[in-house]
Structure formats: structure tokens, C-alpha cells
Design a protein around this motif. Structure first.
Motif, PDB file in Angstrom:
ATOM      1  N   ILE A 651       0.843  -1.194   0.000  1.00 42.99           N
ATOM      2  CA  ILE A 651       0.000   0.000   0.000  1.00 42.99           C
ATOM      3  C   ILE A 651       0.886   1.254   0.000  1.00 42.99           C
ATOM      4  CG2 ILE A 651      -1.936  -1.154   1.136  1.00 42.99           C
ATOM      5  CD1 ILE A 651      -1.145   0.196   3.749  1.00 42.99           C
ATOM      6  N   ARG A 652       0.388   2.315  -0.637  1.00 42.89           N
ATOM      7  CA  ARG A 652       1.095   3.593  -0.717  1.00 42.89           C
ATOM      8  C   ARG A 652       0.093   4.736  -0.547  1.00 42.89           C
ATOM      9  NH1 ARG A 652       5.746   4.269  -3.935  1.00 42.89           N
ATOM     10  NH2 ARG A 652       4.709   5.966  -5.062  1.00 42.89           N
ATOM     11  N   GLN A 653       0.536   5.793   0.113  1.00 46.56           N
ATOM     12  CA  GLN A 653      -0.317   6.966   0.266  1.00 46.56           C
ATOM     13  C   GLN A 653       0.539   8.232   0.190  1.00 46.56           C
ATOM     14  OE1 GLN A 653      -2.942   9.237   3.741  1.00 46.56           O
ATOM     15  NE2 GLN A 653      -2.495   7.055   3.971  1.00 46.56           N
ATOM     16  N   GLU A 654       0.115   9.166  -0.661  1.00 48.20           N
ATOM     17  CA  GLU A 654       0.777  10.469  -0.726  1.00 48.20           C
ATOM     18  C   GLU A 654       0.082  11.411   0.257  1.00 48.20           C
ATOM     19  OE1 GLU A 654       2.327  12.538  -4.523  1.00 48.20           O
ATOM     20  OE2 GLU A 654       0.412  13.531  -4.079  1.00 48.20           O
ATOM     21  N   PHE A 655       0.872  12.161   1.000  1.00 46.60           N
ATOM     22  CA  PHE A 655       0.295  13.100   1.952  1.00 46.60           C
ATOM     23  C   PHE A 655       1.134  14.370   1.981  1.00 46.60           C
ATOM     24  CE2 PHE A 655       3.331  10.512   4.205  1.00 46.60           C
ATOM     25  CZ  PHE A 655       3.953  11.343   5.118  1.00 46.60           C
ATOM     26  N   THR A 656       0.499  15.454   2.364  1.00 48.61           N
ATOM     27  CA  THR A 656       1.168  16.751   2.405  1.00 48.61           C
ATOM     28  C   THR A 656       1.324  17.201   3.848  1.00 48.61           C
ATOM     29  OG1 THR A 656       0.222  17.375   0.274  1.00 48.61           O
ATOM     30  CG2 THR A 656       1.056  19.154   1.665  1.00 48.61           C
ATOM     31  N   LEU A 657       2.535  17.621   4.165  1.00 53.97           N
ATOM     32  CA  LEU A 657       2.817  18.145   5.499  1.00 53.97           C
ATOM     33  C   LEU A 657       2.885  19.665   5.465  1.00 53.97           C
ATOM     34  CD1 LEU A 657       5.597  15.758   6.847  1.00 53.97           C
ATOM     35  CD2 LEU A 657       3.185  15.803   7.474  1.00 53.97           C
ATOM     36  N   GLY A 658       2.518  20.252   6.567  1.00 53.25           N
ATOM     37  CA  GLY A 658       2.664  21.690   6.711  1.00 53.25           C
ATOM     38  C   GLY A 658       3.997  22.021   7.341  1.00 53.25           C
ATOM     39  N   ASP A 659       4.036  23.133   8.039  1.00 50.68           N
ATOM     40  CA  ASP A 659       5.248  23.586   8.716  1.00 50.68           C
ATOM     41  C   ASP A 659       5.536  22.677   9.912  1.00 50.68           C
ATOM     42  OD1 ASP A 659       7.314  24.911   9.869  1.00 50.68           O
ATOM     43  OD2 ASP A 659       6.332  26.868   9.917  1.00 50.68           O
ATOM     44  N   LEU A 660       6.734  22.124   9.983  1.00 53.23           N
ATOM     45  CA  LEU A 660       7.094  21.201  11.065  1.00 53.23           C
ATOM     46  C   LEU A 660       7.975  21.855  12.129  1.00 53.23           C
ATOM     47  CD1 LEU A 660       7.907  17.968   9.011  1.00 53.23           C
ATOM     48  CD2 LEU A 660       5.754  18.610  10.099  1.00 53.23           C
ATOM     49  N   GLU A 661       8.066  23.170  12.111  1.00 56.73           N
ATOM     50  CA  GLU A 661       8.985  23.848  13.028  1.00 56.73           C
ATOM     51  C   GLU A 661       8.620  23.636  14.492  1.00 56.73           C
ATOM     52  OE1 GLU A 661       9.370  27.941  12.125  1.00 56.73           O
ATOM     53  OE2 GLU A 661      10.403  27.612  10.203  1.00 56.73           O
ATOM     54  N   ASN A 662       7.342  23.486  14.790  1.00 60.60           N
ATOM     55  CA  ASN A 662       6.915  23.327  16.188  1.00 60.60           C
ATOM     56  C   ASN A 662       6.868  21.869  16.636  1.00 60.60           C
ATOM     57  OD1 ASN A 662       6.571  26.109  16.568  1.00 60.60           O
ATOM     58  ND2 ASN A 662       4.532  26.038  15.613  1.00 60.60           N
ATOM     59  N   ILE A 663       7.337  20.975  15.770  1.00 57.75           N
ATOM     60  CA  ILE A 663       7.325  19.551  16.108  1.00 57.75           C
ATOM     61  C   ILE A 663       8.714  19.111  16.531  1.00 57.75           C
ATOM     62  CG2 ILE A 663       7.093  17.214  15.162  1.00 57.75           C
ATOM     63  CD1 ILE A 663       4.780  18.167  13.513  1.00 57.75           C
ATOM     64  N   ASN A 664       8.786  18.464  17.681  1.00 57.16           N
ATOM     65  CA  ASN A 664      10.031  17.846  18.133  1.00 57.16           C
ATOM     66  C   ASN A 664      10.148  16.494  17.439  1.00 57.16           C
ATOM     67  OD1 ASN A 664      12.121  16.552  19.446  1.00 57.16           O
ATOM     68  ND2 ASN A 664      11.474  17.211  21.499  1.00 57.16           N
ATOM     69  N   PHE A 665      11.146  16.348  16.579  1.00 56.02           N
ATOM     70  CA  PHE A 665      11.266  15.128  15.793  1.00 56.02           C
ATOM     71  C   PHE A 665      11.476  13.892  16.677  1.00 56.02           C
ATOM     72  CE2 PHE A 665      10.813  17.735  12.326  1.00 56.02           C
ATOM     73  CZ  PHE A 665      11.065  17.123  11.092  1.00 56.02           C
ATOM     74  N   ASP A 666      11.982  14.098  17.879  1.00 59.26           N
ATOM     75  CA  ASP A 666      12.130  12.959  18.795  1.00 59.26           C
ATOM     76  C   ASP A 666      10.777  12.407  19.223  1.00 59.26           C
ATOM     77  OD1 ASP A 666      14.876  13.121  18.723  1.00 59.26           O
ATOM     78  OD2 ASP A 666      15.008  14.371  20.528  1.00 59.26           O
ATOM     79  N   ASP A 667       9.711  13.220  19.102  1.00 61.86           N
ATOM     80  CA  ASP A 667       8.370  12.795  19.511  1.00 61.86           C
ATOM     81  C   ASP A 667       7.612  12.063  18.409  1.00 61.86           C
ATOM     82  OD1 ASP A 667       8.799  14.016  21.949  1.00 61.86           O
ATOM     83  OD2 ASP A 667       7.792  15.886  21.392  1.00 61.86           O
ATOM     84  N   LEU A 668       8.182  11.998  17.202  1.00 64.54           N
ATOM     85  CA  LEU A 668       7.489  11.364  16.079  1.00 64.54           C
ATOM     86  C   LEU A 668       7.512   9.846  16.205  1.00 64.54           C
ATOM     87  CD1 LEU A 668       8.763  13.508  13.074  1.00 64.54           C
ATOM     88  CD2 LEU A 668       6.397  13.358  13.882  1.00 64.54           C
ATOM     89  N   ALA A 669       6.408   9.214  15.828  1.00 68.18           N
ATOM     90  CA  ALA A 669       6.315   7.752  15.830  1.00 68.18           C
ATOM     91  C   ALA A 669       5.232   7.315  14.852  1.00 68.18           C
ATOM     92  CB  ALA A 669       5.993   7.232  17.224  1.00 68.18           C
ATOM     93  N   LEU A 670       5.324   6.090  14.394  1.00 70.52           N
ATOM     94  CA  LEU A 670       4.243   5.493  13.616  1.00 70.52           C
ATOM     95  C   LEU A 670       3.132   5.070  14.563  1.00 70.52           C
ATOM     96  CD1 LEU A 670       6.374   3.233  11.254  1.00 70.52           C
ATOM     97  CD2 LEU A 670       5.160   5.314  10.580  1.00 70.52           C
ATOM     98  N   TYR A 671       1.904   5.250  14.124  1.00 69.16           N
ATOM     99  CA  TYR A 671       0.747   4.758  14.875  1.00 69.16           C
ATOM    100  C   TYR A 671       0.052   3.770  13.959  1.00 69.16           C
ATOM    101  CZ  TYR A 671      -3.407   4.856  17.857  1.00 69.16           C
ATOM    102  OH  TYR A 671      -4.443   4.513  18.699  1.00 69.16           O
ATOM    103  N   MET A 672       0.229   2.461  14.270  1.00 68.30           N
ATOM    104  CA  MET A 672      -0.189   1.457  13.297  1.00 68.30           C
ATOM    105  C   MET A 672      -0.750   0.205  13.957  1.00 68.30           C
ATOM    106  SD  MET A 672       3.652   0.406  12.017  1.00 68.30           S
ATOM    107  CE  MET A 672       3.062  -0.726  10.776  1.00 68.30           C
ATOM    108  N   HIS A 673      -1.463  -0.540  13.133  1.00 71.62           N
ATOM    109  CA  HIS A 673      -2.000  -1.847  13.516  1.00 71.62           C
ATOM    110  C   HIS A 673      -1.644  -2.788  12.375  1.00 71.62           C
ATOM    111  CE1 HIS A 673      -4.389  -5.175  14.593  1.00 71.62           C
ATOM    112  NE2 HIS A 673      -5.587  -4.632  14.675  1.00 71.62           N
ATOM    113  N   HIS A 674      -0.802  -3.773  12.673  1.00 67.83           N
ATOM    114  CA  HIS A 674      -0.335  -4.692  11.618  1.00 67.83           C
ATOM    115  C   HIS A 674      -0.540  -6.134  12.053  1.00 67.83           C
ATOM    116  CE1 HIS A 674       3.465  -5.771  13.725  1.00 67.83           C
ATOM    117  NE2 HIS A 674       3.298  -4.560  14.246  1.00 67.83           N
ATOM    118  N   ASP A 675      -1.069  -6.915  11.143  1.00 64.80           N
ATOM    119  CA  ASP A 675      -1.270  -8.344  11.366  1.00 64.80           C
ATOM    120  C   ASP A 675      -1.043  -9.027  10.005  1.00 64.80           C
ATOM    121  OD1 ASP A 675      -2.068 -10.891  12.013  1.00 64.80           O
ATOM    122  OD2 ASP A 675      -3.951 -10.292  12.964  1.00 64.80           O
TER     123      ASP A 675
END
Length: 742
Positions: A651-675
Motif C-alpha cells: 500500500i502507498r499513500q501520498e500526503f502533504t505536510l505543513g510547517d514542522l517547526e513546532n514539532i520535536n522530531f524525537d516525539d514522532l512515531a508510527l501509529y499502526m496496527h499490523h497483522d
């Protein structure tokens, strides 16, 4: 509160001919260190009923005569029996000295009633005998009892002859798999999650003298809102008066009087509330007077605590003492490699609970077994909330005779009534995983009438009918959270992280996930704890139960080995993870929303694509379009919008991000359900590879390289390959930030 030491307890009288026969335990595959402390003349010698204590008593544990029975109609054998057994260890256990299974058993022993008991009633008590028992004194049948988990008693006074030796005999019948009776995790064919059967006497046998005008029973119900404790003292004595004293640290703080069989409300001024953080216990002195004279006296204890359903953040929540408390504890099967259902010593019984406390848990789920009273005493004293399961019928075996519904309701009733006074017990669990499940609403209503002071879990991981207080699902290995605004949300089982410790294995068997080193073990445990903190903070989860505190036979997913010799993960690390799950507030914020709540469009294919399928500029024009998530509808925790029932999906999905200046990259994570197994890419950079399975949406760490590959104020591509092996199947993912409240 400390358990009173009884200096007037009478040592059981055991005939010399039995002592002359040297007792030796059998050798089980594993033995605990406590086995060496088991002595035939002093077996589980502690007072067996801490909440209804009298000074005079006689312990009848020790060496008894024993032999297998022959048939249903067999009469009491005359003379001595063929062999010996150490009571109260079940016949299949190594510590019994027998370590065999017999469907029918005979027990015998001699005893002498102390002269000082003359003129009083003599009560004979059995902590538990599995399953059907008939008791004889001097050849006369006192009656039968059915049920392997509840205590029972007989008045043997009319059957005692003179002042010399008396003969006590017990006949036992236990069909195990072949009867539709409650039996928990016992089976005649141990394998997987089912264990060696337990037959016969497996809790303390004892006697006590009571006055003719005596107290039959007591019922204790605390009421913290009114700052009173409600006592009902049962007695058949006519014209008697009940006198109650409440003590705090030995000091008398309140007295009250009333009539037997009538509720007496006793004030508890400035009550100290019982909780896992402060398990304060008040002492009770209860006496019965008749014609101005004290005829009976006993001591007890209680805790001032309240368990209830509250509401917080739009969810039904578990409240302890009128405040939300996330309840986290391990599954506790209560099996011992050398004693079966019976802990070798009181120290051993206490040890498991002490370790639960040290690991940072505040709760334990006593799993489809009921323990001796002293186990609950230690839970009361240490401050551990208890979810008490009803032992299930027809547990996990191919041979399933019809459930004896009358026996089930009867034993459930007796378990509630006989354990109603323990402050640690906060929840009754009526069924487990649909095993023998029947008449759920009716049995929940029955328990509610018996005990309106506690909460009721209709079925942990089983069929849900909107009954009781909980919606409880099971999820392995990561935890999950059900969805409801009408009931308390619980994950009644999760985890099952396997970790083999050579030299401490009963037998190897499959588990949910196997780890081969301590760092990965504690890291994975911590990852699941993070999931729990997220579910608690964001999804309304109120409780979770980790599988499990110890290995049990072929199950190797305990925090402790089955012999209790090895702690698999550092206590301080497990405890820190549990503190996070219980109290830290972790908030999720979508960067790329998943399809869990609102479906998003993906391109997908079931046919293996070219090697660069995950690249941002890959041409996916020939792929189909569909809404996530992808999978089969019966997959736990899924939100299927597009059916995927082949071995693989890309599966593939294109998505657009806005300004990431206020995001701490250390806080980023995938939120997923895989089986089940999957690989995730962000803009052609590997973000994560998972070779396991989830039962719900949860966090997956992103690689630093994939975080750096994100394009602010521009177009990005997330690409996933998921591979299916067996069972359910599902894939969906998003990107979130995880922040901790400061």
C-alpha cells in the motif's frame, strides 16, 4: 494490622506408626527452594482463617493414610490404608509423596480431641477439596460436599467417642475433564495453556472448639462515604448480644453493640482509607454475650475502601476511594511445580504477592482459581487489588461434557459469600474467554445481589452481553483497548513475552513472542507499557492485566521462572515501566492520521511490484485505490474498509505536510496496527520493520533517517508491505507525535 500469634494452638496428634514411615517428596521436573522447608510434622502450620480467628484450634495437616478408590459404590475400607500422603498437597503433586493421578481417593488419619475442649462443639474445617468429598468420623458419614474451591465445615461433636483416638476418613471423587464442573486450568492431558490436574485435599484441614452459643459467620462491608463499617454477625444463640470493638494500632477507637443477624453500623471517625499505596487495616474484636456472660469471642480486621464506577473525560472509569486509579497487574495462575495448587509454605504463598508489589503493580488477576484465605490476607496486608475469577468449566480441551450450570452457579455463590470480607478483592470475574460461558446476564445479576459493594466483570476476553461493569478484551502480544462509553474499558490479558532461562524449564512450548536477551525483554515490556499509558490517556482504558507473573509448566512467559528461582527482567526496569503505565499522561497528536477513525485513501496491490515500489516517484498508476484499513473483518482491533485476504499486500499513500517547526522530531512515531509482519518506508527510507503481530493500534518507533526524510510544506509518501501467515490480517498506519504532560 498483624496476624495474631496463637500460643494456645494445639499441635495435631499423629500416630507413631505414621511418623515411623519416612516421608519423602517425589522429584518433579522443577522444585522450588521452599520444598526443603516442608516438614511432615509441621505443614502449613499458620492459622488458616485470618479474618475470623479464635485462639483454640488444631492443625490436621501432615501425614495421612492413603489409597486409590475403586468404584462409586465402594464402602469405607476397614483398617489401615495401603500408603501415605502428605496433606494438604494434591495427590498429583511431588510434595504429596504420591505424584499420581487417581479419579477416586481414600484418606484416613487418627486424632485426639484435647480434654480442655470438653463441653464445646467441635468443628472440622476443610479449606478446599477437589472435587466431591464425603467425610467420615469413626465410620459414620457426616455428609458430602461438591466443589473444589470453597471451604466447608462439619460439626463432628455427636460422632466423637470418649476421650481417646478418633478416626477421620475422607472419600474423594474428581472427574476433571470428564465432568462439566468448574476446574480452571486443570486437565488430565497437560499441554499448552492447560496444566497438571489437582485431586483431593489441597488446603488446610483443621479443627476448632466453639461454645454452644457461638458466632457462625461475619460479614464486613466498609462505607467510606458515611465513614462507617457495616457488620453482620451470624449466630443461632437466642437472646444474645453482639459487641464490637474497633482498634487502631492496638488502641480502641470505637465500640458498638447490636443483635445477631442484623446489620450493625459502627462509626470509623477520620477513617484511614485502604489503598495500594496505603493498605491500612483496622483490627476488630467481636464477642457474643448471653445472659450477661461472654460465650464466644473472635478477632478480625477490615479495610476502609470503596470500589466504584466513575466518569472522567467522557469514559466510564475505575474509581478507588472516589478517585480514578488505573489498575495494572499480572495474571496469576497460582500453580507450583512441586505443590500443584498448593504453595509449599506460607512464605512461598507470600513471595509471589511480594514480587507483584516490587514489580510496581497495584493489582493482580487471580486466574480461574481460588486461593486459601491466607493468600487474600497477604494481598490485604501488602495492598494489592484483586480481580477474582470464577474457575471455568470446560477449559480449553477437546472433550467438553455439558456444563453443570447448577454446580457453576452454586460454587460461584459460595465463593462470593466466603470471600466477601477481604478488602483487596474489588472485582468478581464471572467468565473467562467464553470457556463454559452460559447465562451471563443471569449470573451477573446473581453476583450483584450477593455483593453490591464490588464491581463485576461479565467475561474477561469472552462473550460480551452488556452485563456487569466491564468491557474486557484480550490482546496478544501488545495490549489493546475496546470501544464503549457505557462500560469500564479493560484489557484483561496482554503480553505473554516468552524468555527461556535454561535449567529452569518444565518443558518448552510455544508462546506469543519469544525474546532471547534481557535488554530486548525489558524494552518490549516498556513499549507495551507506553501503549497502555497512551490508551489510558487518550482512549479511556481503565485496567490491564499482563500475562503473567510466573511460568507455568510449558508456558514460559512469566516474569519469574516456574520454580521462582530467576527474575527474568530487572525489577527496577519493570517497575518503572509499570509506573509509566499507571500514572504518566502521554498525548497523541496526528501528523498523518491513520484510518482508525476516518478512512483515508491508499493505492494498493496484491501482486508483488517492482523492487523500487516504496520510492516516492514510483509509478503506481496500475494499482487499485481503496480506503484503509485493509484486512478481514474478524481481525481483533481492526477497522476494515477494504478487504485484503491474500498472503501479501503493498500500500502507498501520498500526503502533504505543513510547517514542522513546532514539532520535536524525537516525539514522532508510527501509529499502526499490523497483522502480521510489515515493513514501512517514508519517502523511500526505511522507517520500521516489524516481525510480530498487533491486536490494536499502537506506537512503532520511526528510524531517525525516516524522520529526517520528511518534507515540510510539501508532498511525502508512506509505503507499506504487509505479509500474512495465519489467523486474522490487517494493515493501517499513520504518523503521530507523542508528548508527555509536564
Amino acid at each position: 494490622m498483624s496476624l495474631k500469634k496463637f500460643t494456645t494452638a494445639v499441635i495435631a496428634v499423629i500416630p507413631c506408626f505414621l511418623f515411623a514411615q519416612e516421608w519423602q517428596p517425589k522429584k518433579a521436573v522443577l522444585m522450588t527452594k521452599y520444598a526443603q522447608d516442608v516438614k511432615p510434622d509441621k505443614v502449613l502450620a499458620e492459622y488458616p482463617r485470618p479474618q475470623m480467628q479464635r485462639e483454640k484450634w488444631m492443625n490436621l495437616n501432615g501425614l495421612w493414610q492413603f489409597e486409590p478408590g475403586k468404584s462409586d459404590g465402594e464402602t469405607l475400607p476397614k483398617g489401615d490404608l495401603a500408603s501415605k500422603i502428605l496433606v494438604p498437597f494434591p495427590v498429583e503433586s511431588a510434595l504429596s509423596g504420591v505424584m499420581e493421578h487417581h479419579e477416586r481417593i481414600w484418606y484416613k488419619r487418627k486424632f485426639i480431641v484435647p480434654v480442655s475442649w470438653k463441653g464445646e462443639k467441635i468443628l472440622l474445617h476443610f479449606g478446599a477439596v477437589d472435587y466431591e468429598s464425603e467425610v467420615f468420623v469413626n465410620g459414620k458419614s457426616l455428609g458430602k460436599h461438591t466443589g473444589g474451591y470453597d471451604p466447608f465445615s462439619f460439626d463432628i461433636t455427636p460422632y466423637v467417642k470418649g476421650s481417646g483416638e478418633q478416626e477421620l476418613a475422607v472419600r474423594v471423587f474428581d472427574p476433571t475433564d470428564n465432568g462439566g464442573f468448574p476446574r480452571g486450568k486443570q486437565t488430565l492431558h497437560p499441554q499448552g495453556i492447560m496444566y497438571t490436574s489437582v485431586t483431593g485435599i489441597w488446603q488446610t484441614v483443621w479443627m476448632e472448639p466453639v461454645p454452644q452459643a457461638n458466632i457462625n459467620d461475619i460479614k464486613i462491608v466498609p462505607d467510606i462515604d458515611k465513614s462507617v463499617v457495616k457488620l453482620t454477625v451470624s449466630s443461632d444463640a437466642s437472646g444474645a448480644t453482639v459487641n464490637v470493638k474497633i482498634k487502631e494500632g492496638g488502641k480502641e477507637i470505637e465500640v458498638a453493640s447490636g443483635k445477631p443477624n442484623t446489620e450493625i453500623s459502627v462509626p470509623v471517625p477520620n477513617a484511614k482509607l485502604w489503598s495500594p499505596d496505603s493498605p491500612f487495616l483496622y483490627d476488630l474484636d467481636i464477642s457474643l454475650t448471653q445472659n450477661g456472660k461472654t460465650t464466644d469471642h473472635l478477632s478480625s480486621y477490615f479495610g476502609m475502601r470503596k470500589i466504584s464506577v466513575g466518569e472522567e473525560d467522557g469514559y466510564k472509569k475505575l474509581f478507588l476511594n472516589n478517585k480514578f486509579l488505573f489498575q495494572l497487574g499480572p495474571l496469576d495462575q497460582g500453580f507450583w511445580p512441586d505443590g500443584g495448587y498448593t504453595a509449599p509454605t506460607d512464605e512461598a504463598l507470600r513471595y509471589d504477592l511480594e514480587m507483584i508489589k516490587k514489580f510496581g503493580y497495584n493489582m493482580v488477576r487471580k486466574h480461574i482459581k481460588v486461593e486459601p484465605y491466607r493468600w487474600y490476607y497477604w494481598a490485604d496486608k501488602l495492598g494489592i487489588l484483586v480481580w477474582q475469577d470464577m474457575p471455568s468449566a470446560n477449559s480449553y480441551t477437546e472433550h467438553t461434557p455439558p456444563v453443570d450450570t447448577v454446580a457453576y452457579a452454586s460454587e460461584l455463590t459460595r465463593i462470593v459469600k466466603t470471600h466477601i470480607n477481604s478488602p483487596s478483592i474489588v472485582t468478581w470475574v464471572v467468565f473467562n474467554e467464553g470457556q463454559g460461558q452460559h447465562n451471563t446476564r443471569g449470573l451477573v445479576d446473581m453476583v450483584r445481589k450477593l455483593d453490591p459493594s464490588r464491581l463485576i466483570n461479565q467475561a474477561s476476553g469472552g462473550g460480551h452481553f452488556g452485563a456487569g461493569d466491564f468491557l474486557d478484551i484480550h490482546s496478544y502480544p501488545p495490549p489493546a483497548v475496546p470501544s464503549s462509553k457505557d462500560q469500564i474499558l479493560a484489557c484483561g490479558e496482554y503480553g505473554g513475552i516468552g524468555f527461556i532461562k535454561p535449567g529452569h524449564i518444565w518443558k518448552s512450548g510455544p508462546t506469543y513472542i519469544m525474546i532471547d536477551n534481557e535488554k530486548d525483554y525489558t524494552d518490549l515490556y516498556d513499549q507495551y507499557a507506553t501503549d497502555l499509558a497512551i490508551y489510558r490517556t487518550n482512549k479511556g482504558l481503565s485496567a490491564a492485566v499482563y500475562t503473567e507473573i510466573t511460568d507455568v509448566e510449558v508456558e514460559l512467559n512469566g516474569l519469574l521462572t516456574y520454580d521462582r528461582a530467576v527474575v527474568k527482567g530487572a525489577v527496577e526496569k519493570i517497575s518503572a515501566s509499570n509506573r509509566k503505565a499507571i500514572s504518566e499522561k502521554l498525548y497523541l497528536k496526528d501528523v498523518l492520521p491513520s484510518s482508525q477513525n476516518n478512512a483515508r485513501n491508499w493505492k494498493y496491490t496484491f501482486t508483488k511490484p517492482d523492487e523500487n515500489w516504496f520510492a516516492g516517484k514510483f509509478n503506481d498508476a496500475s494499482w487499485k485505490s481503496g480506503e484503509g484499513g485493509f484486512g478481514t473483518s474478524f481481525t481483533p482491533g481492526s477497522s476494515v474498509k477494504t478487504v485484503w485476504d491474500t498472503k501479501d499486500i503493498w500500500i502507498r499513500q501520498e500526503f502533504t505536510l505543513g510547517d514542522l517547526e513546532n514539532i520535536n522530531f524525537d516525539d514522532l512515531a508510527l501509529y499502526m496496527h499490523h497483522d502480521e509482519n510489515c515493513e514501512v518506508y517514508i519517502n523511500g527510507v526505511e522507517a520500521a520493520v516489524r516481525k510480530d503481530v498487533t491486536g490494536a493500534y499502537g506506537l512503532t518507533p520511526m528510524s531517525d533517517a525516516s524522520k529526517k526524510a520528511l518534507i515540510p510544506n510539501g508532498k511525502n509518501m508512506i509505503a507499506i508491505h504487509c505479509h500474512q501467515e495465519n489467523g486474522g490480517q490487517y494493515i493501517d498506519a499513520g504518523i503521530v507525535t507523542l508528548t508527555k504532560e509536564k
